[in-house]
Design an enzyme around this catalytic site. Structure first.
Site, PDB file in Angstrom:
ATOM      1  N   CYS A 133       0.881 -15.259   3.906  1.00 50.20           N
ATOM      2  CA  CYS A 133       1.537 -14.777   2.641  1.00 50.20           C
ATOM      3  C   CYS A 133       2.510 -16.217   2.668  1.00 50.20           C
ATOM      4  CB  CYS A 133       2.422 -13.739   3.107  1.00 50.20           C
ATOM      5  SG  CYS A 133       1.058 -12.141   3.342  1.00 50.20           S
ATOM      6  N   LYS A 200       7.436  -3.079   4.917  1.00 50.80           N
ATOM      7  CA  LYS A 200       5.968  -3.313   5.110  1.00 50.80           C
ATOM      8  C   LYS A 200       5.439  -3.634   6.391  1.00 50.80           C
ATOM      9  CE  LYS A 200       2.339  -6.135   2.864  1.00 50.80           C
ATOM     10  NZ  LYS A 200       1.919  -7.193   2.091  1.00 50.80           N
ATOM     11  N   ARG A 210      -7.768  -6.375   1.781  1.00 48.61           N
ATOM     12  CA  ARG A 210      -8.034  -7.667   2.164  1.00 48.61           C
ATOM     13  C   ARG A 210      -9.350  -8.229   1.730  1.00 48.61           C
ATOM     14  NH1 ARG A 210      -4.407  -8.339   7.688  1.00 48.61           N
ATOM     15  NH2 ARG A 210      -2.619  -7.935   6.798  1.00 48.61           N
ATOM     16  N   ARG A 222      -0.390 -11.116  10.875  1.00 46.03           N
ATOM     17  CA  ARG A 222       0.942 -11.270   9.815  1.00 46.03           C
ATOM     18  C   ARG A 222       2.037 -10.603  10.797  1.00 46.03           C
ATOM     19  NH1 ARG A 222      -1.916 -12.513   5.723  1.00 46.03           N
ATOM     20  NH2 ARG A 222      -3.187 -11.290   4.152  1.00 46.03           N
ATOM     21  N   LYS A 253       5.305   0.861   3.061  1.00 44.76           N
ATOM     22  CA  LYS A 253       3.874   0.609   3.089  1.00 44.76           C
ATOM     23  C   LYS A 253       3.511   0.418   4.571  1.00 44.76           C
ATOM     24  CE  LYS A 253       0.702  -2.764   1.508  1.00 44.76           C
ATOM     25  NZ  LYS A 253       0.612  -4.266   1.201  1.00 44.76           N
TER      26      LYS A 253
HETATM   27  C1  PBG Z   1      -0.563  -8.828   0.096  1.00 48.07           C
HETATM   28  C2  PBG Z   1      -0.730  -7.336  -0.109  1.00 48.07           C
HETATM   29  C3  PBG Z   1      -1.421  -6.611   0.674  1.00 48.07           C
HETATM   30  C4  PBG Z   1      -1.551  -5.176   0.261  1.00 48.07           C
HETATM   31  C5  PBG Z   1      -0.700  -5.345  -0.940  1.00 48.07           C
HETATM   32  N1  PBG Z   1      -0.144  -6.643  -1.146  1.00 48.07           N
HETATM   33  C6  PBG Z   1      -2.292  -6.846   2.251  1.00 48.07           C
HETATM   34  C7  PBG Z   1      -1.622  -7.605   3.225  1.00 48.07           C
HETATM   35  O1  PBG Z   1      -0.446  -7.619   3.457  1.00 48.07           O
HETATM   36  O2  PBG Z   1      -2.341  -8.087   3.860  1.00 48.07           O
HETATM   37  C8  PBG Z   1      -2.016  -4.171   0.733  1.00 48.07           C
HETATM   38  C9  PBG Z   1      -2.381  -3.269  -0.008  1.00 48.07           C
HETATM   39  C10 PBG Z   1      -3.552  -2.243   0.417  1.00 48.07           C
HETATM   40  O3  PBG Z   1      -3.853  -2.195   1.582  1.00 48.07           O
HETATM   41  O4  PBG Z   1      -3.910  -1.274  -0.246  1.00 48.07           O
HETATM   42  N2  PBG Z   1       0.549  -9.315   0.655  1.00 48.07           N
HETATM   43 ZN    ZN Z   2       0.311 -11.615   1.302  1.00 47.06          ZN
END
Ligand code: PBG
Ligand code: ZN
Length: 329
Positions: A133, A200, A210, A222, A253
């Site tokens: 990211c 998150k 993903r 991550r 989340k």
């Molecule tokens: C990207 C992002 C992710 C999600 C939303 N934005 C995945 C991640 O961090 O790898 C997850 C959404 C989902 O699983 O429904 N930064």
């Molecule tokens: Zn990301």
């Protein structure tokens, strides 16, 4: 035999009483419906890891918005992506004004204007060659925080210019809310709001997502930027910082394995709290239902109600359109 004098069941005796005591009323106004984009024209292709969901080209996505709006969904969260040859270490395609996200935002806004509110996910992982990211220092393998911030701000500006009402940074770099807020204000876009993915967690529940946006990290994971799911105090701290930095709303989340976090965040801030019912949570319901192991309607509503009960104002959920189309509420 014991004779109970205190009987809770009296409050559950019939539907009128039960409905009148509903503490967690679900309503369509709470839902934010995520949309996945793809390149090309007139394309609507199923996403294998997420049954019932599709990738839409920036022209075709307008039809999906119309279908959702027809059943009362008026908030959407937009996800894009890049072709392999467009990806690099910096993820600069995220900020390309000709990219699929700005195109889709423009098309949707042109068609629906203020009938709908558009949220644009801001992150680099669907645009970086390594799937992280942030920008990577290949010598050390570190995901660099500060050098990533200007690109996130650039992407946010690009989406706001194209028609996003809200930008939603999901990268978990420190300080990005402040940098994005300042960049928006500097461009005269003080009316554009920020929904921060404040809390998150590094989670296995993102697997199907993903897959859908081709953003899996090519090395490592991550865990140096997303949160450790053993912790709750850091969630409070993340929310406090994002509030100070200028977030208009915060997010937790995933949602279902994190109801305690939603509740804690609800008590921490007076900002609106969104909860993201993520891809893995959706996929479990879908694949389970396909195998006949539970009643899909009942389990879906139970899950969404739990998220609402925990204190979420907004629920970002892939179930949104289906729930309303089928009259499940
Ligand atoms: C990207 C992002 C992710 C999600 C939303 N934005 C995945 C991640 O961090 O790898 C997850 C959404 C989902 O699983 O429904 N930064
Ligand atoms: Zn990301």
């Amino acid at each position: 035999m014991y004779y109970p004098t205190r009987r809770m069941r009296r409050l559950r005796k019939n539907k009128i009483i039960r409905d009148s005591l509903n503490e967690a009323k679900l309503s369509k106004e709470k839902f934010i419906y995520p949309l996945f984009l793809t390149h090309g024209e007139n394309k609507k292709t199923p996403i294998n890891s997420l049954p019932g969901l599709y990738h839409f080209s920036p022209d075709k996505v307008v039809e999906e918005v119309q279908e959702a709006l027809d059943v009362g969904i008026n908030k959407f969260l937009i996800f894009g992506g890049a072709l392999k040859e467009e990806k690099d270490n910096t993820g600069k395609e995220a900020a390309n004004p000709e990219g699929i996200v700005p195109k889709a935002l423009k098309n949707i806004k042109r068609e629906f204007g203020d009938e709908i509110v558009l949220f644009a996910d801001v992150c680099l992982c669907p645009y970086t060659e390594h799937g992280h990211c942030g920008i990577v220092d290949y010598d050390t393998g570190k995901i660099l925080n500060d050098p990533t911030l200007p690109m996130l701000a650039k992407a946010a500006i690009t989406y706001a210019v194209a028609g996003a009402d809200w930008v939603a940074p999901s990268d978990m770099m420190d300080g990005r809310v402040k940098v994005i807020r300042e960049a928006l204000d500097k461009e005269g876009m003080e009316d554009i709001s920020i929904l921060s993915y404040s809390v998150k967690y590094a989670s296995a529940y993102y697997g199907p997502f993903r897959d859908a946006v081709d953003s899996a990290p090519q090395f490592g994971d991550r865990s140096t930027y997303q949160m450790d799911y053993r912790n709750i105090r850091q969630a409070v701290q993340e929310v406090i910082l994002d509030e100070q930095e200028g977030a208009d709303a915060v997010m937790v989340k995933p949602a279902l394995a994190y109801l305690d976090i939603i509740k804690t965040v609800r008590q921490t801030t007076n900002l609106p709290v969104a909860a993201y019912n993520v891809s893995g949570e959706y996929a479990m319901v879908k694949f389970g239902a396909q195998h006949g192991i539970f009643d899909e309607r009942r389990i879906t509503i139970e899950n969404l109600t739990a998220i609402s009960r925990a204190g979420a104002d907004w629920i970002i959920t892939y179930h949104a359109k289906e729930v309303l189309q089928k009259g499940w509420l």
